[in-house]
Structures are given as structure tokens and as C-alpha cells.
Write a protein that holds these residues in place. Sequence first.
Motif, PDB file in Angstrom:
ATOM      1  N   LEU A   1      40.273  34.759  93.437  1.00 45.00           N
ATOM      2  CA  LEU A   1      39.018  35.152  94.087  1.00 45.00           C
ATOM      3  C   LEU A   1      37.841  34.358  93.543  1.00 45.00           C
ATOM      4  CD1 LEU A   1      37.554  37.105  96.058  1.00 45.00           C
ATOM      5  CD2 LEU A   1      37.252  38.638  94.095  1.00 45.00           C
ATOM      6  N   GLU A   2      37.676  34.358  92.211  1.00 41.19           N
ATOM      7  CA  GLU A   2      36.489  33.755  91.594  1.00 41.19           C
ATOM      8  C   GLU A   2      36.606  32.252  91.389  1.00 41.19           C
ATOM      9  OE1 GLU A   2      35.743  36.003  88.044  1.00 41.19           O
ATOM     10  OE2 GLU A   2      36.001  37.912  89.080  1.00 41.19           O
ATOM     11  N   GLY A   3      37.858  31.762  91.249  1.00 44.61           N
ATOM     12  CA  GLY A   3      38.045  30.336  91.008  1.00 44.61           C
ATOM     13  C   GLY A   3      38.249  29.510  92.257  1.00 44.61           C
ATOM     14  N   VAL A   4      38.687  30.144  93.353  1.00 43.41           N
ATOM     15  CA  VAL A   4      39.000  29.393  94.566  1.00 43.41           C
ATOM     16  C   VAL A   4      38.224  29.919  95.776  1.00 43.41           C
ATOM     17  CG1 VAL A   4      40.838  28.693  96.161  1.00 43.41           C
ATOM     18  CG2 VAL A   4      41.314  28.844  93.707  1.00 43.41           C
ATOM     19  N   ILE A   5      38.436  31.183  96.125  1.00 45.03           N
ATOM     20  CA  ILE A   5      37.921  31.697  97.398  1.00 45.03           C
ATOM     21  C   ILE A   5      36.398  31.744  97.430  1.00 45.03           C
ATOM     22  CG2 ILE A   5      37.884  33.680  98.952  1.00 45.03           C
ATOM     23  CD1 ILE A   5      40.727  34.332  98.016  1.00 45.03           C
ATOM     24  N   LEU A   6      35.782  32.418  96.453  1.00 41.68           N
ATOM     25  CA  LEU A   6      34.322  32.559  96.471  1.00 41.68           C
ATOM     26  C   LEU A   6      33.590  31.211  96.429  1.00 41.68           C
ATOM     27  CD1 LEU A   6      33.773  35.745  94.250  1.00 41.68           C
ATOM     28  CD2 LEU A   6      33.592  35.540  96.747  1.00 41.68           C
ATOM     29  N   PRO A   7      34.017  30.243  95.591  1.00 46.89           N
ATOM     30  CA  PRO A   7      33.328  28.946  95.606  1.00 46.89           C
ATOM     31  C   PRO A   7      33.406  28.241  96.953  1.00 46.89           C
ATOM     32  CG  PRO A   7      34.612  29.187  93.586  1.00 46.89           C
ATOM     33  CD  PRO A   7      34.989  30.336  94.463  1.00 46.89           C
ATOM     34  N   VAL A   8      34.539  28.355  97.652  1.00 44.14           N
ATOM     35  CA  VAL A   8      34.676  27.702  98.955  1.00 44.14           C
ATOM     36  C   VAL A   8      33.688  28.302  99.958  1.00 44.14           C
ATOM     37  CG1 VAL A   8      36.209  27.403 100.944  1.00 44.14           C
ATOM     38  CG2 VAL A   8      37.065  26.991  98.637  1.00 44.14           C
ATOM     39  N   PHE A   9      33.586  29.636  99.984  1.00 43.35           N
ATOM     40  CA  PHE A   9      32.663  30.272 100.925  1.00 43.35           C
ATOM     41  C   PHE A   9      31.210  30.023 100.530  1.00 43.35           C
ATOM     42  CE2 PHE A   9      36.473  32.367 102.289  1.00 43.35           C
ATOM     43  CZ  PHE A   9      36.251  32.648 103.627  1.00 43.35           C
ATOM     44  N   ALA A  10      30.935  29.988  99.225  1.00 42.93           N
ATOM     45  CA  ALA A  10      29.561  29.745  98.781  1.00 42.93           C
ATOM     46  C   ALA A  10      29.077  28.353  99.178  1.00 42.93           C
ATOM     47  CB  ALA A  10      29.476  29.931  97.270  1.00 42.93           C
ATOM     48  N   GLU A  11      29.988  27.399  99.198  1.00 43.91           N
ATOM     49  CA  GLU A  11      29.606  26.026  99.505  1.00 43.91           C
ATOM     50  C   GLU A  11      29.663  25.706 100.997  1.00 43.91           C
ATOM     51  OE1 GLU A  11      30.790  21.404  98.288  1.00 43.91           O
ATOM     52  OE2 GLU A  11      31.812  23.107  97.326  1.00 43.91           O
ATOM     53  N   HIS A  12      30.665  26.242 101.689  1.00 45.51           N
ATOM     54  CA  HIS A  12      30.914  25.794 103.058  1.00 45.51           C
ATOM     55  C   HIS A  12      30.731  26.864 104.142  1.00 45.51           C
ATOM     56  CE1 HIS A  12      32.582  22.070 101.433  1.00 45.51           C
ATOM     57  NE2 HIS A  12      33.343  22.797 100.626  1.00 45.51           N
ATOM     58  N   PHE A  13      30.823  28.141 103.781  1.00 43.75           N
ATOM     59  CA  PHE A  13      30.794  29.196 104.801  1.00 43.75           C
ATOM     60  C   PHE A  13      29.849  30.315 104.353  1.00 43.75           C
ATOM     61  CE2 PHE A  13      35.009  27.202 104.687  1.00 43.75           C
ATOM     62  CZ  PHE A  13      35.074  26.673 105.972  1.00 43.75           C
ATOM     63  N   ARG A  14      28.593  29.980 104.253  1.00 44.91           N
ATOM     64  CA  ARG A  14      27.605  30.931 103.726  1.00 44.91           C
ATOM     65  C   ARG A  14      27.282  32.057 104.691  1.00 44.91           C
ATOM     66  NH1 ARG A  14      23.314  26.777 100.766  1.00 44.91           N
ATOM     67  NH2 ARG A  14      24.845  25.855  99.311  1.00 44.91           N
ATOM     68  N   ASP A  15      27.745  31.952 105.935  1.00 49.08           N
ATOM     69  CA  ASP A  15      27.506  33.024 106.898  1.00 49.08           C
ATOM     70  C   ASP A  15      28.554  34.133 106.779  1.00 49.08           C
ATOM     71  OD1 ASP A  15      29.447  31.201 107.739  1.00 49.08           O
ATOM     72  OD2 ASP A  15      29.125  31.605 109.860  1.00 49.08           O
ATOM     73  N   PHE A  16      29.415  34.055 105.756  1.00 48.96           N
ATOM     74  CA  PHE A  16      30.437  35.064 105.529  1.00 48.96           C
ATOM     75  C   PHE A  16      30.131  35.896 104.292  1.00 48.96           C
ATOM     76  CE2 PHE A  16      33.056  32.794 108.518  1.00 48.96           C
ATOM     77  CZ  PHE A  16      34.004  33.715 108.949  1.00 48.96           C
ATOM     78  N   LEU A  17      30.485  37.166 104.365  1.00 46.80           N
ATOM     79  CA  LEU A  17      30.517  38.052 103.203  1.00 46.80           C
ATOM     80  C   LEU A  17      31.980  38.240 102.824  1.00 46.80           C
ATOM     81  CD1 LEU A  17      29.235  40.112 101.215  1.00 46.80           C
ATOM     82  CD2 LEU A  17      29.570  41.847 102.997  1.00 46.80           C
ATOM     83  N   VAL A  18      32.326  37.911 101.584  1.00 45.12           N
ATOM     84  CA  VAL A  18      33.714  38.005 101.120  1.00 45.12           C
ATOM     85  C   VAL A  18      33.879  39.278 100.301  1.00 45.12           C
ATOM     86  CG1 VAL A  18      35.558  36.895  99.800  1.00 45.12           C
ATOM     87  CG2 VAL A  18      33.899  35.490 101.061  1.00 45.12           C
ATOM     88  N   GLN A  19      34.891  40.070 100.645  1.00 41.57           N
ATOM     89  CA  GLN A  19      35.147  41.315  99.926  1.00 41.57           C
ATOM     90  C   GLN A  19      36.629  41.482  99.625  1.00 41.57           C
ATOM     91  OE1 GLN A  19      33.225  44.504 102.303  1.00 41.57           O
ATOM     92  NE2 GLN A  19      32.010  44.853 100.469  1.00 41.57           N
ATOM     93  N   ARG A  20      36.910  42.106  98.479  1.00 40.89           N
ATOM     94  CA  ARG A  20      38.251  42.547  98.116  1.00 40.89           C
ATOM     95  C   ARG A  20      38.206  44.065  97.980  1.00 40.89           C
ATOM     96  NH1 ARG A  20      40.477  39.946  92.716  1.00 40.89           N
ATOM     97  NH2 ARG A  20      39.349  41.710  91.826  1.00 40.89           N
ATOM     98  N   ALA A  21      39.336  44.734  98.114  1.00 40.23           N
ATOM     99  CA  ALA A  21      39.341  46.201  98.175  1.00 40.23           C
ATOM    100  C   ALA A  21      38.619  46.829  96.993  1.00 40.23           C
ATOM    101  CB  ALA A  21      40.777  46.714  98.261  1.00 40.23           C
ATOM    102  N   ASP A  22      38.849  46.307  95.787  1.00 41.17           N
ATOM    103  CA  ASP A  22      38.240  46.931  94.606  1.00 41.17           C
ATOM    104  C   ASP A  22      36.752  46.626  94.480  1.00 41.17           C
ATOM    105  OD1 ASP A  22      39.057  44.239  94.094  1.00 41.17           O
ATOM    106  OD2 ASP A  22      38.656  44.553  91.981  1.00 41.17           O
ATOM    107  N   LYS A  23      36.233  45.749  95.357  1.00 35.99           N
ATOM    108  CA  LYS A  23      34.815  45.399  95.324  1.00 35.99           C
ATOM    109  C   LYS A  23      34.002  46.148  96.373  1.00 35.99           C
ATOM    110  CE  LYS A  23      35.773  42.089  92.312  1.00 35.99           C
ATOM    111  NZ  LYS A  23      35.392  42.187  90.879  1.00 35.99           N
ATOM    112  N   ILE A  24      34.675  46.949  97.229  1.00 35.42           N
ATOM    113  CA  ILE A  24      33.956  47.701  98.248  1.00 35.42           C
ATOM    114  C   ILE A  24      33.140  48.807  97.582  1.00 35.42           C
ATOM    115  CG2 ILE A  24      34.208  49.238 100.238  1.00 35.42           C
ATOM    116  CD1 ILE A  24      36.715  47.713 101.006  1.00 35.42           C
TER     117      ILE A  24
END
Length: 300
Positions: free
Chosen positions: A31-54
Motif C-alpha cells: 500500500l505505502e510503497g507501491v499503490i499510494l505513490p502511484v496514485f499520488a503521482e499519476h491519479f490524483r483524482d482518486f481516493l485510495v482506501q483499504r478496509a482497515d483505513k475506513i
Amino acid sequence: MAKKENKKRCFVVGPIGKPDGEERIHSDWLLEGVILPVFAEHFRDFLVQRADKISKAGMINTQIIEELLDAELVIADITTLNPNCFYEIGIRHMVQKPIIHMHLAGQSIPFDIAPFRSIEFARIWPKDLERAKADLKTYIDEVLDPDYKVDNPVTVARGKVEFEKTATPAERAIQEELSELRNRVSALTSERNYWAHLDIKPSNMLRISREANSGRFYGGNITFEVRLVALRETSTRQLHALAEKYLPKYFEDYDLYRSSEADVGARVADTPRNRDAARLLENEAQSFEHPIHVVISPSP
């Protein structure tokens, strides 16, 4: 008052486990090493969530199902083959919306979803994360394309049902021929990939030929594979040292067929002793001086 930004949603499915446990550490790396950096750089119109973060109030199971049904994108980590994860993946497949599968290098993929692409990632070297981020960005671009058609076991099954309802005898005959051709191509590909793993050099061609003719490879007594995969801080040198130390200790007959930065593979003679030894190695491997993951699978 500023208007609240209405973002698209990406829901992350995967093993979570207890805080500071191996599953949580793995999930946080992804989540923190791969997924979130990709969305932060390339897909800023998305909110990324995992079950334990709701964080919103309500029943967590209901909220998870709502995300699976409604989110614009789901990323599913199938590492560890967690039953809850596959239940959630099944829900997403049923609604036929975009989903991206990911798995840790060395993890066997269940046959139900094996024909569908999954991003294989590692977390041993810094470049592993960079490669995983690049692959994920490519996959996201693909599934968000307006012309993208969802492809998963459910869509395939539904397509077959609809085809059976309307197909003419000629179309059925063509479909049977295509299925047979697909099976033949799959068998040829498996055999080609197997021999590609071997170190085919002039100096060892005679040895390979002799061993193949004596039945040590296809059709012979070696019928399952054992792969040693490095975990977290285990280096390539340490992994290879573990393979050299423990493979002879556990198995009475084996051949190395793969050796890379991340894993070492061996084909093991299918004997009662070796089957018991494989299960024992799988259970004991993470307690070694340098932890490793063991993958046991049938030979192709």
C-alpha cells in the motif's frame, strides 16, 4: 466554505492481519510503497482506501461490500491466498467492474484466476518497488481506458452461456476447434518455458540430453517443484547459501533449475520421503537464520 472535492475511489483488497504481524507488514509495503505513490503521482483524482483505513461510522462489512460494488477501481492482493480476499474478489468479479490482481513473487496463483493477468512484485531490492510501481501505472491506464472490456472468470462464464443460447452448429464447431487449439498452445508454452529455465550451454547439453532420456525430467521421477523465495531483508547471497545448506538436508534427490536474485528453484523426486520433507521445509523455512518463503507446486 470550500466545496468538498468529489474524488473517484480505488479500494484495496488484501491480507491485513494483526498489527506488526507478517501479513500487515506485507500489506503496508504494498500500500505505502507501491499503490499510494502511484496514485499520488499519476491519479490524483482518486481516493485510495483499504478496509482497515475506513474511518466513517457503520458496519465495516457493509462498507467493504459497498466499495466492492461501487468503487471505480479495485486492486486485489492475492498473496497468501486469504479466503476473505477471494470472497471480496468474487463480489467484484460478479459486478464486472475493473479490478487489478497483484501477488508477491513466488506465490502460486489458484487455477480459477491463473489465466488472468496479475502483477507480480517483489520487495527485496529498491528497484523491485520501482518496477512494481511502473507495472501498476500501466495496468491502471489500461483498465481506466473508456474502451476497456472487463475480463474475469465471471465474464468468461457468462459469455459462454450466452454463446450456447444463440450459437449455430457451425459456430459451435468453430468454438470447439478454437478451444482445442488453445489447449495445444498452452501445452507447448508450458514446455517451452520449462526448458527456458534450464542453463542450456554447449558444455551441459550432453548432461541434459542424458538426464532427459533417463527420465529425470519429463515423464520421469521428478514431479514437483520447490522454490525458495527471499523475504524482506534476506539478500541474494544469503538466499543462495540457504539453498545450498538446506536443500541437501531435506531432499534425497533434486535438480536446481532456477537461480535468480529473488528465488531458487529445484525439481524434486516424487518420493514419500521428499513429500514429507517438502511439507516440513515449508513449515520451518521462516524460522531459518534468514527467513524465506517456500512454494511447492506440481512440475509443469
